[in-house]
Design an enzyme around this catalytic site. Sequence first.
Site, PDB file in Angstrom:
ATOM      1  CG  ASP A   1      -2.054   0.960   1.135  1.00 21.42           C
ATOM      2  OD1 ASP A   1      -3.208   0.521   1.032  1.00 21.42           O
ATOM      3  OD2 ASP A   1      -1.788   2.187   1.166  1.00 21.42           O
TER       4      ASP A   1
ATOM      5  N   GLY B   1     -15.516   2.792   3.843  1.00 26.90           N
ATOM      6  CA  GLY B   1     -14.220   3.455   3.682  1.00 26.90           C
ATOM      7  C   GLY B   1     -13.493   3.075   2.403  1.00 26.90           C
TER       8      GLY B   1
ATOM      9  CG  HIS C   1      -8.667  -3.002  -2.482  1.00 26.37           C
ATOM     10  ND1 HIS C   1      -9.611  -2.272  -3.175  1.00 26.37           N
ATOM     11  CD2 HIS C   1      -8.453  -2.325  -1.330  1.00 26.37           C
ATOM     12  CE1 HIS C   1      -9.941  -1.202  -2.484  1.00 26.37           C
ATOM     13  NE2 HIS C   1      -9.254  -1.220  -1.343  1.00 26.37           N
ATOM     14  CG  LEU C   2      -7.828  -9.499   1.666  1.00 23.54           C
ATOM     15  CD1 LEU C   2      -8.983  -9.200   2.611  1.00 23.54           C
ATOM     16  CD2 LEU C   2      -7.716 -11.015   1.435  1.00 23.54           C
ATOM     17  CG  HIS C   3      -6.850  -2.992   3.023  1.00 15.80           C
ATOM     18  ND1 HIS C   3      -6.092  -1.853   2.891  1.00 15.80           N
ATOM     19  CD2 HIS C   3      -8.026  -2.718   2.415  1.00 15.80           C
ATOM     20  CE1 HIS C   3      -6.777  -0.922   2.235  1.00 15.80           C
ATOM     21  NE2 HIS C   3      -7.969  -1.420   1.942  1.00 15.80           N
TER      22      HIS C   3
HETATM   23  P1  DGP Z   1      -9.608   1.469   0.244  1.00 12.95           P
HETATM   24  O1  DGP Z   1      -9.858   2.638   1.167  1.00 12.95           O
HETATM   25  O2  DGP Z   1     -10.042   0.147   0.862  1.00 12.95           O
HETATM   26  O3  DGP Z   1     -10.196   1.710  -1.125  1.00 12.95           O
HETATM   27  O4  DGP Z   1      -8.020   1.376   0.101  1.00 12.95           O
HETATM   28  C1  DGP Z   1      -7.320   1.824  -0.999  1.00 12.95           C
HETATM   29  C2  DGP Z   1      -5.859   1.751  -0.651  1.00 12.95           C
HETATM   30  O5  DGP Z   1      -5.127   1.899  -1.858  1.00 12.95           O
HETATM   31  C3  DGP Z   1      -5.361   2.843   0.294  1.00 12.95           C
HETATM   32  O6  DGP Z   1      -4.912   2.244   1.511  1.00 12.95           O
HETATM   33  C4  DGP Z   1      -4.208   3.504  -0.436  1.00 12.95           C
HETATM   34  C5  DGP Z   1      -3.927   2.557  -1.567  1.00 12.95           C
HETATM   35  N1  DGP Z   1      -3.518   3.215  -2.789  1.00 12.95           N
HETATM   36  C6  DGP Z   1      -4.177   4.217  -3.435  1.00 12.95           C
HETATM   37  N2  DGP Z   1      -3.511   4.578  -4.543  1.00 12.95           N
HETATM   38  C7  DGP Z   1      -2.413   3.760  -4.609  1.00 12.95           C
HETATM   39  C8  DGP Z   1      -1.338   3.657  -5.542  1.00 12.95           C
HETATM   40  O7  DGP Z   1      -1.242   4.361  -6.550  1.00 12.95           O
HETATM   41  N3  DGP Z   1      -0.393   2.705  -5.264  1.00 12.95           N
HETATM   42  C9  DGP Z   1      -0.465   1.895  -4.172  1.00 12.95           C
HETATM   43  N4  DGP Z   1       0.519   1.004  -3.991  1.00 12.95           N
HETATM   44  N5  DGP Z   1      -1.471   1.965  -3.270  1.00 12.95           N
HETATM   45  C10 DGP Z   1      -2.429   2.904  -3.497  1.00 12.95           C
END
Ligand code: DGP
Length: 114
Positions: free
Chosen positions: A30, A93, A100-102
């Site tokens: 992330d 959120g 996607h899975l965190h």
């Molecule tokens: P959500 O809130 O569940 O939609 O999480 C989206 C996540 O994606 C957030 O924690 C930040 C991450 N993110 C957003 N843009 C990018 C990017 O360009 N690259 C990466 N590696 N992560 C990103």
Amino acid sequence: MSDTVFHKIMRGDLPADILYQDDLVVAFRDISPAAPSHVLIVPRKDLPSVSDVTEDDRMLVGHMVLVARNLATSLEIEGEGYRLVFNCGENGGQVVPQLHLHLLGGRKMSWPPG
Ligand code: DGP
């Protein structure tokens, strides 16, 4: 076809720290980590959110969980525990409209989430 930042990463048009990929998913760190280890497991299939998952996606979603578990092992956070999160929709959120899975680990996390 959707064109989120995650699609750009999967196409190789945006750089990312990719930890794992196969025919079904790509996993990368992330960009704004909420924990010392914070990885996103993203399906290659266009699926905006959990709300769009159907019976046909049972295997895919199970695969995402197993990939997360295997990454927890390779990142050496499995022993102390970790958290898996699907944010869904505005109240959940979710910011990026591709499923996607965190995977979060490396620190003690509180419950309930804010
Ligand atoms: P959500 O809130 O569940 O939609 O999480 C989206 C996540 O994606 C957030 O924690 C930040 C991450 N993110 C957003 N843009 C990018 C990017 O360009 N690259 C990466 N590696 N992560 C990103």
